[in-house]
Design a protein around this motif. Structure first.
Motif, PDB file in Angstrom:
ATOM      1  N   LEU A   1       0.863  -1.181   0.000  1.00  0.00           N
ATOM      2  CA  LEU A   1       0.000   0.000   0.000  1.00  0.00           C
ATOM      3  C   LEU A   1       0.896   1.227   0.000  1.00  0.00           C
ATOM      4  N   GLU A   2       0.732   2.058  -1.007  1.00  0.00           N
ATOM      5  CA  GLU A   2       1.583   3.230  -1.178  1.00  0.00           C
ATOM      6  C   GLU A   2       0.802   4.492  -0.838  1.00  0.00           C
ATOM      7  N   ILE A   3       1.375   5.303   0.049  1.00  0.00           N
ATOM      8  CA  ILE A   3       0.753   6.581   0.363  1.00  0.00           C
ATOM      9  C   ILE A   3       1.739   7.704   0.057  1.00  0.00           C
ATOM     10  N   ALA A   4       1.209   8.852  -0.320  1.00  0.00           N
ATOM     11  CA  ALA A   4       2.026  10.051  -0.528  1.00  0.00           C
ATOM     12  C   ALA A   4       1.096  11.255  -0.462  1.00  0.00           C
ATOM     13  N   GLY A   5       1.315  12.109   0.548  1.00  0.00           N
ATOM     14  CA  GLY A   5       0.472  13.288   0.656  1.00  0.00           C
ATOM     15  C   GLY A   5       0.140  13.637   2.089  1.00  0.00           C
ATOM     16  N   PRO A   6      -0.850  14.511   2.268  1.00  0.00           N
ATOM     17  CA  PRO A   6      -1.250  14.935   3.612  1.00  0.00           C
ATOM     18  C   PRO A   6      -2.014  13.843   4.345  1.00  0.00           C
ATOM     19  N   ILE A   7      -1.858  13.808   5.658  1.00  0.00           N
ATOM     20  CA  ILE A   7      -2.516  12.839   6.536  1.00  0.00           C
ATOM     21  C   ILE A   7      -3.512  13.600   7.414  1.00  0.00           C
ATOM     22  N   ARG A   8      -4.671  13.010   7.637  1.00  0.00           N
ATOM     23  CA  ARG A   8      -5.655  13.641   8.526  1.00  0.00           C
ATOM     24  C   ARG A   8      -6.138  12.615   9.548  1.00  0.00           C
ATOM     25  N   VAL A   9      -6.253  13.056  10.788  1.00  0.00           N
ATOM     26  CA  VAL A   9      -6.756  12.206  11.869  1.00  0.00           C
ATOM     27  C   VAL A   9      -7.896  12.935  12.565  1.00  0.00           C
ATOM     28  N   ARG A  10      -8.964  12.193  12.874  1.00  0.00           N
ATOM     29  CA  ARG A  10     -10.063  12.734  13.664  1.00  0.00           C
ATOM     30  C   ARG A  10     -10.249  11.817  14.871  1.00  0.00           C
ATOM     31  N   VAL A  11      -9.955  12.347  16.038  1.00  0.00           N
ATOM     32  CA  VAL A  11     -10.187  11.616  17.276  1.00  0.00           C
ATOM     33  C   VAL A  11     -11.435  12.185  17.928  1.00  0.00           C
ATOM     34  N   TYR A  12     -12.413  11.330  18.158  1.00  0.00           N
ATOM     35  CA  TYR A  12     -13.574  11.729  18.939  1.00  0.00           C
ATOM     36  C   TYR A  12     -13.261  11.383  20.387  1.00  0.00           C
ATOM     37  N   GLY A  13     -13.002  12.429  21.171  1.00  0.00           N
ATOM     38  CA  GLY A  13     -12.502  12.214  22.511  1.00  0.00           C
ATOM     39  C   GLY A  13     -13.265  12.994  23.554  1.00  0.00           C
ATOM     40  N   SER A  14     -13.115  12.558  24.785  1.00  0.00           N
ATOM     41  CA  SER A  14     -13.681  13.274  25.923  1.00  0.00           C
ATOM     42  C   SER A  14     -12.713  13.163  27.087  1.00  0.00           C
ATOM     43  N   THR A  15     -12.892  14.015  28.075  1.00  0.00           N
ATOM     44  CA  THR A  15     -12.025  14.019  29.243  1.00  0.00           C
ATOM     45  C   THR A  15     -12.844  14.423  30.448  1.00  0.00           C
ATOM     46  N   ASP A  16     -12.273  14.265  31.614  1.00  0.00           N
ATOM     47  CA  ASP A  16     -13.009  14.599  32.838  1.00  0.00           C
ATOM     48  C   ASP A  16     -12.613  15.953  33.404  1.00  0.00           C
ATOM     49  N   GLY A  17     -11.906  16.760  32.613  1.00  0.00           N
ATOM     50  CA  GLY A  17     -11.460  18.060  33.093  1.00  0.00           C
ATOM     51  C   GLY A  17     -11.679  19.158  32.070  1.00  0.00           C
ATOM     52  N   PRO A  18     -11.144  20.363  32.344  1.00  0.00           N
ATOM     53  CA  PRO A  18     -11.376  21.519  31.471  1.00  0.00           C
ATOM     54  C   PRO A  18     -10.465  21.592  30.248  1.00  0.00           C
ATOM     55  N   ASP A  19      -9.419  20.778  30.221  1.00  0.00           N
ATOM     56  CA  ASP A  19      -8.515  20.803  29.068  1.00  0.00           C
ATOM     57  C   ASP A  19      -7.650  19.547  29.092  1.00  0.00           C
ATOM     58  N   THR A  20      -7.225  19.121  27.900  1.00  0.00           N
ATOM     59  CA  THR A  20      -6.278  18.028  27.756  1.00  0.00           C
ATOM     60  C   THR A  20      -5.792  18.023  26.328  1.00  0.00           C
ATOM     61  N   ASP A  21      -4.870  17.141  25.998  1.00  0.00           N
ATOM     62  CA  ASP A  21      -4.387  16.971  24.630  1.00  0.00           C
ATOM     63  C   ASP A  21      -4.714  15.566  24.144  1.00  0.00           C
ATOM     64  N   PHE A  22      -4.811  15.448  22.818  1.00  0.00           N
ATOM     65  CA  PHE A  22      -4.796  14.138  22.174  1.00  0.00           C
ATOM     66  C   PHE A  22      -3.692  14.150  21.125  1.00  0.00           C
ATOM     67  N   THR A  23      -3.026  13.019  20.991  1.00  0.00           N
ATOM     68  CA  THR A  23      -1.943  12.886  20.015  1.00  0.00           C
ATOM     69  C   THR A  23      -2.217  11.710  19.098  1.00  0.00           C
ATOM     70  N   ALA A  24      -1.598  11.763  17.926  1.00  0.00           N
ATOM     71  CA  ALA A  24      -1.722  10.671  16.954  1.00  0.00           C
ATOM     72  C   ALA A  24      -0.365  10.437  16.305  1.00  0.00           C
ATOM     73  N   LYS A  25      -0.058   9.168  16.033  1.00  0.00           N
ATOM     74  CA  LYS A  25       1.203   8.817  15.378  1.00  0.00           C
ATOM     75  C   LYS A  25       0.934   7.686  14.390  1.00  0.00           C
ATOM     76  N   LEU A  26       1.333   7.904  13.136  1.00  0.00           N
ATOM     77  CA  LEU A  26       1.187   6.889  12.093  1.00  0.00           C
ATOM     78  C   LEU A  26       2.463   6.057  12.041  1.00  0.00           C
ATOM     79  N   ILE A  27       2.314   4.730  12.045  1.00  0.00           N
ATOM     80  CA  ILE A  27       3.460   3.823  12.159  1.00  0.00           C
ATOM     81  C   ILE A  27       3.393   2.743  11.083  1.00  0.00           C
TER      82      ILE A  27
END
Length: 629
Positions: free
Chosen positions: A490-516
């Motif tokens: 499988l060959e890819i070339a170009g921009p990557i997009r990730v959509r994480v549907y997330g929730s947390t128990d506080g007023p702020d946090t981060d989500f990260t993504a890594k393609l491997i």
């Protein structure tokens, strides 16, 4: 044929170029000279301008000589407030006007034929884009290697988070050679004694409580970048920081945007080319290699190295940096046919290698050069891969209701950075000798994060990692989703997009993504090899590229949009495509304390319970730019 080295070189050093506000910028001018007499020739020649904060001598001096021998006037200038130039230094803010004034000064010299091209890498690329926003009349061509687009969106900050490399830079290449440090040996010695790893581990830094306090102008801009995240902050609208805002009024001249898949400016390089090639009439080109940030020093002929981190690509990836730029300028400033066959888009497709172990212990990832007419590539199929509650990643949309996975995110124990699109995460080697015995300019720089492709496992030199060292996927705060072994490449070339549907128990946090790219176990790599292709982060309060912060409501599900940097990779038959999701990648990005407090400098920490949703209503996914076989 490109221009031959037919001239001697005449150098006029520390010419002071006066800018519109009276500040004088120190400039070395290299001119073609008669080989017999050594006197500069009378025939006007096109000029090349290189502006740098790193000192215009040494390696830069040799660049000036190289192009002058081939019939160019070359001006190499210390940026405002750096080395021999006058003025106060505030990172990038004065570069648009200073660059414009220097271009027009250079074009007005008797020895210049009125045409000025610009060159430079990294900071030297920022300043090219900065002066282009002012559209100097005499600017005729640019070769922009590894520069920014919008510093707030990516490169200073990244989707709300701060790229800690700039704090590292402030303590090392920046502050170590600030005017105050050069003038006061005690100040430079204090900075030389700083182990940036300790600064990061004992952070966050507080104003007036670190060696940066001895260079107040550097402390000011460093804290401005770290603490200001809103688009309304004046800094992020400066033409020297945010070129995207000024695209329409920027110069329309032939331009090469050159970069690398493991560079810290990969996204910005592609963004600039994509936007400006559509807006401008002049020829624009994109050139992307498999390298990391920077390029090999003169006189080595190769453009960077044949490897990035723990990946080997083979000698086919090498290009001659000087000759490539010469071909471009010979074509557009001298009218030669040296660039006529250059494809609009030229990129290195990584991953065609056999995965064997090379003699130096690297994984042979391989690859080959490809070309096309536009970016993103015209035949791209953006294919969506969804995460599922059984840990799989597939093109099947989830059909289950109310599926989610939770984990504890402790900001005091962030996920360590192991390579990637990193630069300037550095510290000076710690030595007992003082600066008289061992000057700062001669001291080795030590890498903190690694740069390029690495097997995603910690090791003793990984910042923030503790024994037993091992794969990042074994951490409880890393969620791993992978495809079954691929039945075909499988060959890819170009921009990557990730959509994480997330929730947390506080007023702020981060989500990260890594393609491997997950290599299967082999005799040479019995544990397999998890190659990091690209990564990204989203700070909750700035989700959706918000201009202003918007706190999270505990328990509410939000869409966290991320754009891991573009890449070009072949996932070979038998490999797995893997997506790692978490909430930190340190020290590539600063760590969210989960309190909703200050962007930087918060003294409180809060463990967050974060949840990734992956069901029919909230289908967390990654979108890959698949190319036809």
């Amino acid at each position: 044929m490109v221009s031959d080295p037919e001239y001697a070189v005449h150098a006029e050093l520390n010419v002071m170029v006066e800018t519109r506000d009276g500040t004088r910028l120190a400039t070395d001018v290299y001119r073609p000279a008669d080989p017999d007499t050594g006197e500069p020739i009378d025939d006007p020649k096109p000029a090349l301008l290189d502006r740098t904060p790193y000192g215009k001598r040494g390696r830069m001096e040799r660049h000036g000589e190289w192009y002058a021998e081939r019939g160019y006037v070359v001006a190499i200038q210390d940026c405002r407030g750096r080395f021999d130039s006058e003025g106060e230094y505030y990172i990038f803010v004065d570069e648009p006007e200073d660059g414009y004034d220097t271009v027009e000064w250079l074009a007005d010299r008797d020895y210049c034929d009125g045409q000025v091209g610009t060159i430079g890498t990294s900071y030297g690329a920022w300043v090219q884009n900065a002066l282009a926003t002012q559209d100097p009349p005499s600017l005729e061509a640019m070769f922009v290697n590894q520069g920014a687009a919008d510093g707030r969106k990516a490169t200073f900050r990244h989707n709300g988070a701060f790229e800690l490399r700039w704090l590292c830079w402030a303590f090392t290449l920046g502050g170590g050679f600030a005017k105050r440090a050069l003038e006061d040996p005690d100040v430079q010695q204090r900075l030389a004694n700083v182990d940036v790893r300790d600064v990061l581990e004992n952070g966050p830094v507080q104003p007036g409580q670190s060696p940066l306090r001895h260079i107040p102008d550097y402390e000011e801009w460093a804290f401005d970048i770290m603490t200001q995240g809103s688009a309304s902050d004046e800094l992020w609208q400066e033409p020297g920081v945010n070129f995207e805002t000024y695209y329409d009024q920027s110069a329309d001249v032939p331009t090469v945007y050159a970069g690398a898949w493991y560079d810290s400016y990969t996204k910005a390089t592609c963004d600039n080319f994509e936007a400006l090639s559509e807006r401008k009439d002049s020829d624009h080109f994109l050139l992307m290699g498999p390298w990391t940030h920077g390029w090999n020093s003169y006189p080595l002929p190769s453009w960077n190295k044949s490897y990035s981190g723990e990946l080997e690509f083979g000698e086919d990836c090498l290009q001659d940096y000087q000759e490539t730029r010469l071909r471009f300028f010979d074509h557009y400033l001298k009218g030669k046919e040296t660039w006529a066959d250059q494809p609009t888009v030229q990129y290195f497709q990584m991953g065609t290698g056999d995965g064997s172990r090379t003699r130096n212990g690297r994984l042979f990832h391989g690859g080959e050069w490809r070309s096309d007419e536009a970016w993103p590539l015209p035949d791209t199929e953006f294919r969506t891969y969804y995460v599922h509650d059984d840990g799989t990643l597939s093109t099947d949309e989830p059909t289950v209701e109310d599926a989610a996975t939770s984990y504890e995110f402790d900001p005091r124990d962030p996920v360590p950075t192991v390579g990637g699109n990193c630069s300037s995460y550095i510290t000076y080697e710690q030595r007992d000798e003082n600066l008289i015995e061992y000057p700062l300019s001669e001291r080795k720089l030590q890498d903190i994060t690694g740069r390029g492709g690495f097997d995603q496992r910690t090791r003793p030199d990984t910042l923030g990692a503790e024994p037993p060292y091992g794969p990042l996927e074994e951490r409880n705060d890393v969620l791993v989703f992978r495809t079954p072994p691929l039945e075909q490449d499988l060959e890819i070339a170009g921009p990557i997009r990730v959509r994480v549907y997330g929730s947390t128990d506080g007023p702020d946090t981060d989500f990260t993504a890594k393609l491997i790219d997950e290599h299967p176990p082999s005799e040479e790599f019995p544990n397999g090899f998890a190659v990091n292709c690209c990564d990204s982060i989203c700070r909750g309060r700035y989700r959706g590229y918000r201009d202003e912060p918007d706190p999270l409501e505990p328990g509410e599900v939000y869409e966290f949009e991320m754009e891991p940097y573009p890449t070009a990779n072949v996932f070979r038959e038998g490999h797995r495509i893997r997506l790692d999701l978490s909430s930190s990648n340190y020290p590539r990005y600063d760590v969210n304390h989960n309190t909703g407090g200050p962007l930087y400098g918060d003294r409180e920490y809060r463990v967050a319970t974060n949840t990734v949703h992956h069901d029919a209503t909230y289908p967390t996914h990654v979108e890959l730019p698949v190319q036809p076989r």
